[in-house]
Design a protein around this motif. Structure first.
Motif, mmCIF file in Angstrom:
data_model
loop_
_atom_site.group_PDB
_atom_site.id
_atom_site.type_symbol
_atom_site.label_atom_id
_atom_site.label_comp_id
_atom_site.label_asym_id
_atom_site.label_seq_id
_atom_site.Cartn_x
_atom_site.Cartn_y
_atom_site.Cartn_z
ATOM 1 N N MET A 357 161.741 21.068 130.141
ATOM 2 C CA MET A 357 160.842 20.920 131.288
ATOM 3 C C MET A 357 161.631 21.117 132.574
ATOM 4 S SD MET A 357 157.769 20.323 132.265
ATOM 5 C CE MET A 357 157.238 20.411 133.978
ATOM 6 N N THR A 359 160.945 20.771 136.696
ATOM 7 C CA THR A 359 159.948 20.401 137.691
ATOM 8 C C THR A 359 160.547 20.445 139.073
ATOM 9 O OG1 THR A 359 158.426 18.698 138.442
ATOM 10 C CG2 THR A 359 160.293 17.945 137.178
ATOM 11 N N HIS A 374 155.611 12.184 146.632
ATOM 12 C CA HIS A 374 155.506 12.777 145.307
ATOM 13 C C HIS A 374 156.371 11.999 144.348
ATOM 14 C CE1 HIS A 374 158.936 15.691 146.438
ATOM 15 N NE2 HIS A 374 159.437 14.694 145.782
ATOM 16 N N ALA A 376 157.921 12.375 140.233
ATOM 17 C CA ALA A 376 158.007 13.201 139.041
ATOM 18 C C ALA A 376 158.856 12.464 138.028
ATOM 19 C CB ALA A 376 158.641 14.549 139.365
ATOM 20 N N ILE A 378 160.428 12.800 133.856
ATOM 21 C CA ILE A 378 160.525 13.491 132.573
ATOM 22 C C ILE A 378 161.104 12.471 131.605
ATOM 23 C CG2 ILE A 378 161.474 15.465 131.329
ATOM 24 C CD1 ILE A 378 161.937 16.806 134.034
ATOM 25 N N PRO C 403 163.376 18.735 145.399
ATOM 26 C CA PRO C 403 164.127 18.329 144.206
ATOM 27 C C PRO C 403 163.904 19.331 143.075
ATOM 28 C CG PRO C 403 162.152 17.007 144.474
ATOM 29 C CD PRO C 403 162.108 18.049 145.535
ATOM 30 N N TYR C 404 164.908 19.536 142.276
ATOM 31 C CA TYR C 404 164.783 20.379 141.087
ATOM 32 C C TYR C 404 165.170 19.513 139.898
ATOM 33 C CZ TYR C 404 165.270 24.386 144.324
ATOM 34 O OH TYR C 404 165.118 25.284 145.342
ATOM 35 N N MET C 405 164.348 19.525 138.865
ATOM 36 C CA MET C 405 164.709 18.769 137.674
ATOM 37 C C MET C 405 164.646 19.690 136.476
ATOM 38 S SD MET C 405 162.685 15.260 138.325
ATOM 39 C CE MET C 405 161.795 15.828 139.745
ATOM 40 N N GLU C 406 165.735 19.811 135.765
ATOM 41 C CA GLU C 406 165.751 20.680 134.589
ATOM 42 C C GLU C 406 166.235 19.847 133.405
ATOM 43 O OE1 GLU C 406 166.857 24.580 137.300
ATOM 44 O OE2 GLU C 406 167.883 24.299 135.391
ATOM 45 N N VAL C 407 165.317 19.602 132.495
ATOM 46 C CA VAL C 407 165.639 18.691 131.402
ATOM 47 C C VAL C 407 165.587 19.437 130.075
ATOM 48 C CG1 VAL C 407 164.955 16.588 130.215
ATOM 49 C CG2 VAL C 407 164.786 16.721 132.691
ATOM 50 N N ASN C 408 166.678 19.380 129.334
ATOM 51 C CA ASN C 408 166.762 20.099 128.064
ATOM 52 C C ASN C 408 167.048 19.167 126.900
ATOM 53 O OD1 ASN C 408 166.537 22.730 129.315
ATOM 54 N ND2 ASN C 408 168.579 22.330 130.128
ATOM 55 N N ASN C 409 166.687 17.905 127.054
ATOM 56 C CA ASN C 409 166.938 16.972 125.957
ATOM 57 C C ASN C 409 165.868 15.893 126.019
ATOM 58 O OD1 ASN C 409 167.957 14.634 124.523
ATOM 59 N ND2 ASN C 409 169.848 15.793 124.343
ATOM 60 N N ASP C 410 165.222 15.637 124.874
ATOM 61 C CA ASP C 410 164.080 14.728 124.900
ATOM 62 C C ASP C 410 164.485 13.263 125.019
ATOM 63 O OD1 ASP C 410 165.142 14.652 122.335
ATOM 64 O OD2 ASP C 410 163.238 14.032 121.460
ATOM 65 N N THR C 411 165.764 12.955 124.850
ATOM 66 C CA THR C 411 166.161 11.553 124.987
ATOM 67 C C THR C 411 166.454 11.199 126.441
ATOM 68 O OG1 THR C 411 168.471 12.132 124.586
ATOM 69 C CG2 THR C 411 167.172 11.481 122.674
ATOM 70 N N ALA C 412 166.316 12.169 127.316
ATOM 71 C CA ALA C 412 166.599 11.919 128.731
ATOM 72 C C ALA C 412 165.431 11.210 129.398
ATOM 73 C CB ALA C 412 166.861 13.236 129.444
ATOM 74 N N ILE C 413 165.757 10.397 130.386
ATOM 75 C CA ILE C 413 164.711 9.870 131.256
ATOM 76 C C ILE C 413 165.092 10.249 132.677
ATOM 77 C CG2 ILE C 413 163.527 7.827 132.124
ATOM 78 C CD1 ILE C 413 164.031 6.492 129.472
ATOM 79 N N VAL C 414 164.262 11.039 133.291
ATOM 80 C CA VAL C 414 164.544 11.509 134.637
ATOM 81 C C VAL C 414 163.364 11.146 135.522
ATOM 82 C CG1 VAL C 414 164.961 13.558 136.051
ATOM 83 C CG2 VAL C 414 165.927 13.412 133.763
ATOM 84 N N GLU C 415 163.640 10.461 136.587
ATOM 85 C CA GLU C 415 162.547 10.043 137.462
ATOM 86 C C GLU C 415 162.856 10.403 138.900
ATOM 87 O OE1 GLU C 415 160.790 6.018 136.474
ATOM 88 O OE2 GLU C 415 162.687 5.973 135.409
ATOM 89 N N HIS C 416 161.848 10.839 139.579
ATOM 90 C CA HIS C 416 162.033 11.191 140.978
ATOM 91 C C HIS C 416 160.873 10.642 141.796
ATOM 92 C CE1 HIS C 416 163.117 13.722 144.417
ATOM 93 N NE2 HIS C 416 161.825 13.692 144.631
ATOM 94 N N GLU C 417 161.216 10.055 142.906
ATOM 95 C CA GLU C 417 160.157 9.599 143.805
ATOM 96 C C GLU C 417 160.505 10.020 145.205
ATOM 97 O OE1 GLU C 417 159.519 5.413 143.564
ATOM 98 O OE2 GLU C 417 159.076 5.543 141.427
#
Lengths: 446, 251, 478
Positions: A357, A359, A374, A376, A378, C403-417
């Motif tokens: 993903m 974003t 905003h 976001a 993942i 912000p750019y978020m690029e996640v390639n692993n399902d165990t990751a937790i990435v949060e942006h506010e």
């Protein structure tokens, strides 16, 4: 890649124009020149960073420049209507408006025009002249330029002042071909002051060949008008769907756009909503359920040019297997757009290590008296919630499903047609259960 | 009913339970007390199969079945209910949908037909009264936006709905005011029968005024170091845990 | 808020705008291979260093200036810049030998070289234009095996360390400005903390750009060996100049196993006048690598100066269980433009990063946060939380978040506010009602808003940063 289309245009632009309408031809050469200059977008462009079209565009597609009729009668085979919802039903087969209309459609309210762009160009040339290309011709984008050069027809809807469409209009796009095929169409939707309409666009593929659809839709929503745009994508994984939705909002208008990708191949939805009047309400929602090697990129912008408007944006992705998702959400608040309240949320769940993903929410704000935010995220499914549910005796699979369904639920709740909402709930649940999400009773899809 | 022998368990490699043994028979109420970090909540997590914990040694049988081999949901269906210390919020999943799924999964396990919607609603109505739960809560998402007291009441409501053989109340009294405590305790007492049992995990004696235990155990450093009747709880309330720590550490 | 107050308070002049009258040794303007050779020669560099510079210079010729930032950068004529300026006197051996003018300059900045630093326990490596002038506390640090010296001295005395680590984090091909720096860098600081050593004091460098039309291209290299700890402070001021000055620095940090590095910056280069004339162009490449397990890197920055800021202190989380933080306050006023943020690249397992960015825009300035969080496929259980807030003080400025978020692993937790809002008028009124002027109220509120970041700075710096915020913004309310 571009060269074959440049050659095609150079050799056949006479035929392309002959089988189209003057309003569309007016911009054609300029669009072509633009396409020659820009070419197809590549990942080197910031706006296409996460959509790689190289593979999709390497296919040698056929185009139906001479508008040969497609031998299919969708009314005979297509029973995909949402149960319990009565709609005005129309078909587009590939990029041509299907000429025979459902008898139920004859009861359209006075003054409402629904038909093909080509047809309307002959009967109401003044309508097209004022609107066609007004939004799209200002964009510097290779796909839109390509559309301008090659689109020969499209869907047209006009709702006059203060007319309320009592039922949603349903537009079913069917892709049907024996060889790899490219459909290029340009839709125009006009709502006059105080008009109200709901449009449900369904995308389906029928044959197992590769399809590429390049569709531009321009929507003009006048003062006090209310427009709802639902798009449900349920195609096969050899389909490339390049869709541009441009909406222009005048004062006090209310727009909801909700784009749902249930099943697809490669999808790029470019959505731009320009809020050009005060006191507008704008909602933009979307959901993606992707698995195998599906790719979906929702590239969205909400442009606040005038003060005192509210917008909400909500996108949710559930990605499994090798699926790749991308979301860009640009929120732009112009210098004078004071008192703008704009909120954007993008949440994503990755179910497997191999899913990806990207974003890119972005706020560009030039006015100071605004409330914008905003968020976001993942992540994967909430482990503590899973355990809690299992402790109550719910199986791990069922608990996962319930969580996924709950996750997508708030997008579904943004469907303002109850019957459609129920139907999509059911489809989403089936999709999440891994059952075929094809519409029930649809003969074509089987 | 429940037989725990020499149970060892860890989380992220850190051993928390270090040889715990306990047996619980039908009709009994056991209170487990102990200082912070003794392993009280770990015990409830391990008994219910929380995947965050690893059992390294020991046996647990529940009505003759090897509990440790069962998935969390099967332990639930066998009749083990945990009232969570921190009930989890699950946005988007409605209480009704959640509870009906759980009840029907339990029924399926016992080869019973799923409950009809009207029977389910009737049962829900009855059980709600037990904990004086507001009707509105049932229409919300699971625990979402519930106050601390509402969450705990919701736990007892779920306990009533699932009719467990063994209920484990993990710090159910924490964060409750006196009225909520009374309501929750009443709910628990009404559900008490000769054929079921409870383990009440608590830090304070307060709850035990309402839910009277047959046995009180002190858990310290991953083991049960002292057991007694309900008077032991009073003694702990009065003297704290230090004397027990000294007794154990001194050995 | 009335427009008058706005004007009044946003027109505060730059307080550190003065020129020191020191004879300087300047290479004629312009850039060529000969200039690169000349810089190297003036610094008596070994052949390998010259080779490195030339390699970078030749690569730079093939590069174009990046255009993706949300900045309006006037064309820069790289041939009209002098690439080297050094105070003429040779490096002084004691405080008495330091040019009195220079000491006065530092005093005006509030950083007397010796006493006050000694009291506050800071070892300062002061960089005046391009050459390191004096390093204090060198001896006491030396006893612990800590090397803290100018980059040039490190090239001379510790070539093995420099060769091993220089450009290991920021390759010479990295980006236009970094490559330029590799070709023409003049001096900078070098820090090496040996295994198991906790550096007992904050290490500090003050950078100043002084001479007319000189670009400043310093580079800093910090190496924290296994189980070590260091906190490094970088402060920047530049005198008032009408011409724009180019600043393209590189900072590289290497944190080995269990090492922890804190890098704090207070950047107050000359921002230009209120009409947008002059000011420093600040194009900085800062990057650290958490190379070993459990290593920790923390960037804290307070950016109040420069006409243009282009800066993304980044972290490569290579070691398992390593963690990184980025805390930033960026203030822009008048015609300032800032495009700043961070990159967090998660490669190792159980890595975590935390981003907290506070942007404050006033005047007609443009302030952007740009950040990338990338989770590589092998980065199991990576965690990131980012929060980016923007505060607008006026209706002619802009605040942007990319912000750019690029996640390639399902165990990751990435949060942006992220949030954007204007300064709360109720709060200002509340202060007014208690007798606090609007200017002071804005200062208070902005400092409160930025508190979470400022609290991460070492004490001495935090006080200065608070003052700077107030000076930069005094009452800029719209």
């Amino acid at each position: 890649m571009e060269q074959q289309y440049i050659d095609l245009y150079t050799a056949h632009h006479e035929s392309i124009k002959k089988h189209s309408a003057p309003a569309m031809n007016g911009l054609r050469d300029a669009s072509f020149a633009q396409f020659e200059k820009l070419g197809f977008p590549t990942v080197a462009l910031e706006n296409y960073k996460y959509t790689d079209l190289k593979e999709s565009l390497s296919i040698d597609y056929g185009l139906n420049i001479n508008r040969i009729p497609i031998p299919v009668n969708p009314y005979d085979v297509f029973k995909c209507d949402v149960p319990g919802i009565h709609s005005y039903l129309y078909f587009v087969v590939n990029d041509g408006f299907y000429p025979v209309t459902d008898p139920r459609n004859t009861q359209l309210p006075d003054g409402v025009i629904i038909g093909s762009v080509k047809e309307v160009a002959a009967t109401h040339p003044e309508l097209l002249k004022d609107y066609f290309g007004k939004l799209s011709s200002t964009k510097e984008d290779g796909l839109i330029a390509f559309n301008g050069a090659f689109a020969q027809d499209g869907f047209f809807m006009y709702v006059p002042e203060n007319v309320v469409l009592d039922k949603p209009v349903q537009l079913v796009n069917i892709m049907r071909a024996d060889v790899d095929f490219m459909a290029v169409s340009h839709n125009v939707i006009i709502l006059e002051k105080g008009a109200k309409a709901q449009l449900l666009v369904c995308d389906h593929t029928v044959d197992e060949v590769r399809f590429l659809s390049n569709r531009v839709t321009e929507v003009f929503v006048a003062e006090n008008a209310t427009y709802e745009h639902y798009k449900l994508e349920n195609t096969h994984n050899k389909t490339t769907n390049l869709s541009t939705l441009l909406i222009d909002q005048d004062a006090s208008s209310n727009v909801l756009a909700n784009v749902i990708t249930l099943h697809n191949g490669v999808t790029r939805n470019m959505i731009e909503i320009d809020v050009d009047g005060e006191h507008c309400e704008t909602s933009l929602c979307g959901m993606v359920i992707g698995d195998k090697n599906q790719q979906v990129d929702n590239f969205t912008s909400i442009i606040h040019n005038k003060p005192n408007c509210n917008s909400r944006e909500l996108f949710k992705y559930v990605l499994d297997d090798l699926a790749k998702g991308a979301f860009t959400g640009k929120l732009y608040v112009a210098k004078d757009a004071q008192k703008t309240a704009a909120f954007q949320t993008n949440r994503n769940i990755l179910l497997k290590k191999t899913a990806k993903m990207r974003t890119k929410p972005q706020l560009e704000i030039y006015a100071d008296d605004v409330k914008c935010s905003h968020g976001a995220t993942i992540g994967s499914l909430d482990e503590t919630a899973l355990f809690y549910m299992r402790q109550r005796g719910i199986s791990a699979d069922e608990a996962r499903l319930l969580l996924m369904f709950a996750f997508t639920n708030d997008v579904i709740e943004n469907i303002r047609i109850p019957a459609l909402q129920d139907r999509i709930k059911m489809l989403v649940e089936k999709r999440l259960r891994g059952e075929l999400s094809k519409c029930e009773g649809c003969v074509i899809c089987q | 009913m429940l037989e725990i022998k020499n149970l060892h368990a860890n989380i992220n490699g850190k051993e928390i339970l270090k040889g715990l043994s306990l047996s619980v028979n039908a009709g009994e109420v056991h209170a487990i007390m102990g200082p912070n970090g003794a392993g009280k909540s770990t015990l409830s997590s391990v008994l219910t199969g929380n995947p965050a914990f690893t059992v390294t040694e020991g046996d647990v049988t529940f009505n003759g079945k090897n509990l440790l081999e069962l998935a969390p949901e099967d332990r639930s269906r066998e009749g083990i209910f945990l009232s969570f210390q921190y009930p989890v919020e699950i946005p988007g999943v409605s209480m009704v949908n959640f509870m009906r799924t759980a009840v029907n999964e339990h029924r399926k396990y016992k080869n019973l037909e799923p409950m009809s919607a009207s029977d389910f609603l009737r049962m829900q109505r009855e059980k709600k009264e037990l904990v004086e739960m507001d009707n509105k809560l049932a229409n919300r998402s699971v625990n979402e936006g519930f106050s601390g007291g509402e969450k705990k009441r919701n736990e007892i409501f779920q306990m009533a709905m699932l009719d467990p053989k063994l209920s484990i109340l993990d710090e159910t009294d924490s964060g409750l005011d006196i009225d909520a405590l009374r309501i929750v305790a009443n709910g628990v007492n009404k559900l008490k029968r000769p054929d079921n049992a409870s383990i009440v995990i608590t830090h304070y004696q307060r709850l035990l005024d309402y839910i009277v235990p047959d046995f009180v155990h002190v858990l310290y450093d991953g083991r049960i170091v002292k057991s007694g009747g309900k008077e032991l709880a009073l003694e702990l309330e009065e003297r704290g845990y230090d004397w027990i720590k000294q007794e154990v550490d001194g050995k | 808020m009335s427009a008058d107050i706005l004007q009044e308070v946003t027109q505060n002049d730059y307080k550190y705008g003065f020129t020191t009258d020191i004879e300087t040794d300047i290479i004629p303007i312009g850039l060529s291979e000969d200039v690169v050779r000349l810089i190297s020669k003036k610094k008596n560099e070994p052949q390998w260093m010259l080779d490195f510079r030339l390699k970078a210079y030749r690569h730079w010729l093939t590069m174009k200036m990046p255009e993706w930032a949300h900045l309006n950068i006037p064309e820069i004529d790289y041939q009209s810049i002098a690439y080297y300026a050094a105070p003429r006197k040779n490096a002084p051996k004691s405080l008495d030998e330091v040019d009195p003018e220079l000491i006065k300059t530092f005093e005006k900045l509030g950083i007397p070289l010796e006493e006050r630093m000694a009291l506050s326990g800071i070892a300062v490596d002061a960089v005046m234009d391009s050459v390191s002038v004096k390093t204090t506390f060198k001896e006491s640090l030396g006893k612990l095996g800590i090397i803290f010296c100018s980059f040039s001295e490190a090239v001379e005395n510790h070539p093995d360390l420099v060769q091993k680590y220089m450009s290991s984090v920021v390759p010479y091909t990295d980006n236009f400005f970094a490559t330029l720096n590799c070709a023409v860098f003049s001096d900078g600081s070098f820090v090496y903390i040996p295994k198991g050593v906790r550096c007992p004091m904050e290490l500090s460098t003050y950078f100043r750009i002084n001479a007319i039309n000189t670009g400043q291209f310093e580079r800093t290299l910090i190496i924290a060996d296994d189980d070590s700890y260091v906190s490094y402070l970088e402060g920047c001021t530049a005198p008032m100049r009408d011409e724009n000055q180019l600043h393209a620095a590189i900072v590289e940090i290497v944190a080995m196993k269990n090492a922890e590095v804190k890098y704090s910056t207070v950047q107050n280069w000359y921002p230009g006048d209120k009409n947008g004339n002059g000011g420093v162009y600040n194009f900085v490449t800062k990057r650290g690598i958490c190379k070993g397990e459990n290593s920790k890197l923390s960037w804290t920055q307070v950016e109040t100066g420069s006409a243009i800021t282009w800066k993304y202190p980044s972290c490569i989380l290579l070691g398992d269980n390593s963690s990184a933080e980025f805390y930033s306050v960026a203030v822009t006023n008048h015609h300032q433009q800032a495009d700043t943020g961070t990159k967090m690249l998660h490669i190792g397992k159980n890595t975590s990063s935390h981003i907290l960015s506070k942007g404050i825009s006033a005047g007609v300035s443009q302030n952007s946060y740009r950040g990338l969080v990338k989770i590589n496929p092998a980065a199991e259980n990576a965690r990131n939380f980012s929060q980016c807030d923007s505060l607008l003080l006026g209706d002619k400025c802009g605040a942007h978040t990319f912000p750019y978020m690029e996640v390639n692993n399902d165990t990751a937790i990435v949060e942006h506010e992220a949030t954007t809002s204007k300064i709360n008028e109720d709060q200002i009124f509340y202060c007014n009602q208690r007798g606090i002027s609007t200017e002071d109220a804005v200062g208070l509120i902005v400092n409160g808003y930025a508190k979470d970041v400022i609290n991460k700075l070492p004490m001495e710096f935090a006080v200065e940063a608070q003052k700077l915020l107030q000076i930069t913004l005094e009452g800029s309310v719209g």
